[in-house]
Write a protein that holds these residues in place. Sequence first.
Motif, PDB file in Angstrom:
ATOM      1  N   LEU A 151       0.808  -1.230  -0.121  1.00  0.00           N
ATOM      2  CA  LEU A 151      -0.157   0.077  -0.012  1.00  0.00           C
ATOM      3  C   LEU A 151       0.908   1.415   0.000  1.00  0.00           C
ATOM      4  CD1 LEU A 151      -2.791  -0.926   2.325  1.00  0.00           C
ATOM      5  CD2 LEU A 151      -3.127  -0.660   0.083  1.00  0.00           C
ATOM      6  N   PRO A 152       1.786   1.621   0.982  1.00  0.00           N
ATOM      7  CA  PRO A 152       2.737   2.536   0.979  1.00  0.00           C
ATOM      8  C   PRO A 152       3.355   2.661  -0.478  1.00  0.00           C
ATOM      9  CG  PRO A 152       3.135   1.719   3.022  1.00  0.00           C
ATOM     10  CD  PRO A 152       2.217   0.631   2.042  1.00  0.00           C
ATOM     11  N   GLY A 153       4.096   1.344  -1.035  1.00  0.00           N
ATOM     12  CA  GLY A 153       4.711   1.484  -2.257  1.00  0.00           C
ATOM     13  C   GLY A 153       3.955   1.917  -3.492  1.00  0.00           C
ATOM     14  N   PHE A 154       2.418   1.194  -3.233  1.00  0.00           N
ATOM     15  CA  PHE A 154       1.440   1.671  -4.402  1.00  0.00           C
ATOM     16  C   PHE A 154       1.469   3.126  -4.589  1.00  0.00           C
ATOM     17  CE2 PHE A 154      -3.067   2.629  -4.694  1.00  0.00           C
ATOM     18  CZ  PHE A 154      -3.150   2.506  -6.250  1.00  0.00           C
ATOM     19  N   LEU A 155       1.254   3.995  -3.289  1.00  0.00           N
ATOM     20  CA  LEU A 155       1.035   5.345  -3.242  1.00  0.00           C
ATOM     21  C   LEU A 155       2.165   6.061  -3.934  1.00  0.00           C
ATOM     22  CD1 LEU A 155      -0.911   5.733   0.124  1.00  0.00           C
ATOM     23  CD2 LEU A 155      -1.943   5.919  -2.119  1.00  0.00           C
ATOM     24  N   LEU A 156       3.464   5.443  -3.424  1.00  0.00           N
ATOM     25  CA  LEU A 156       4.747   6.291  -3.817  1.00  0.00           C
ATOM     26  C   LEU A 156       4.886   6.179  -5.277  1.00  0.00           C
ATOM     27  CD1 LEU A 156       7.257   7.628  -2.788  1.00  0.00           C
ATOM     28  CD2 LEU A 156       8.339   5.299  -2.251  1.00  0.00           C
TER      29      LEU A 156
END
Length: 535
Positions: free
Chosen positions: A49-54
Amino acid sequence: MGRSLKRIALVVTVGTLLSKVGGLVRQLVIAAAFGVGAAYDAYNYAYVLPGFLLILLGGINGPFHSAMVSVLSRRPRQESAHVLAALNTMVSAALLLLTALLVLAANPLITLVGPGLSPELHRIAVVQLQVMAPMALLAGLIGLGFGSLNAADEFWIPAVSPIMSSLALVVGVGVLWWQVGTDIGSMQFALRGGIVLALATLVGALLQWLIQLPALIRQGLTKMQLVWDWHHPGVREVLQVMGPATLSSGMLQINVFTDLFFASGILGAAAGLGYANLLVQTPLGLISNALLVPLLPTFARLTAPGDRPALVARIRQGLMLSTASMVPLGAMFVALGTPIVALVYERGAFDAQAASLVSGLLMAYGLGMPAYLARDLLVRVFYALGDGTTPFRLSTAGIGLNVLFDWLLVGGPTPWGPQLPFNFGATGLVLATVAINLLTCAALLLGLHSRLGGLPLQRWAFDGVKVLWAGLAAGFAAWALATLMQWPQDLLGLLIEVCLSVITGLAVFALISISLGVAEVRELARELRYRVIPR
């Protein structure tokens, strides 16, 4: 203009190369420290999830970046600073709420992404997600800032900034390894190591944002104040571009969630996919930049009805160049997957069992290499023609097919269904992605065939078959040399084995392709010869 585009392409390519090298070093350190153990396996679920947003919000060519470039490039610097300040304020407010949601809902979110995780892995992933939650806020700030810099003709900092993330992870893992020794991969240190991975990732994202601030100040694009201006024309225009682009880009990332959902029932699968994917993305990213950057402006200039023959010729050139570069690369992955993985990763906690898992995944990725770049190229042709609907519809259809293919090809007991007769395991996840990409390429080609009034698909297919035959011969030559010779199995021996086998395979590919009359391979060989031995 031509020299300017070449300069920009060179800056972006060099920055991307440095970033890819930094990413490879980072992955080598992680592999040596954690292998496919609990800390890194859980990290792949927590990071999704954080990587998806990044990637979605903060990535180069992402929706935030693209919207800022398209709008601010036409506006004076002082107005651009006001627009950036207003968007930073509004986006930060929204992403702060999302950050809080990630922290509070970490437990059910990890259950959603990885329903088959063991209790220990689940607990580690929950803590990691809570640590990395502020990346949601940083992702938006990174994308807005880098888009503003590109609009102001600053290209170096955005291209090279991922090095900061890699550096933070290398330092974090190195410090942990120095403190606890080589037993870092054991379950005893899994939670501690998982927290270090998550914290270092957060610090890396923070550094990616901080590194842009001096350039923004130098360009006069910073306002150290909150600006609530919803009605400014520039702000509204950015939001109008940003919304649909975010939705379209986000659809592509859903397949990642699907793969992890099915991988959660396979021990070490998520970590193995991460290691194999890096080996694929490193050369793919470099070749993609070198090929797509010069071709995309050409597509956009050839959209008038009278330019259709020239556009068709450029599409053919792009497809053949992508095929001629991806086929031999994929053949080397298939033929030399085992020694490549052993050379790059097999040390420390990354043992022979982990190498076997990643080797199989890398070989499966190799089968689909031609479709990866061809798909991206064809999508850009549709965008140049002003059609974003067709790629979006195909992406949506691909999500449903990916779920079906994952279920059919993974085999074994799935998190939500019965055991199937197929049993490809983690490799089935990659094969499903390969199948989706091939079907998408075929659908895009047929769509262009209809839209452009006919394409010489039969002739193109015949030329493509020539390249595929050359790729098969190249893969066999590389495999034979690597298998029949008795190579030392130390680091130097593996390096010599891989290098000589790759050189042999590429030479066979070039000779056969040129003898079969593939013009693009002849052009690539001539360009390489001139680069190595300039006149």
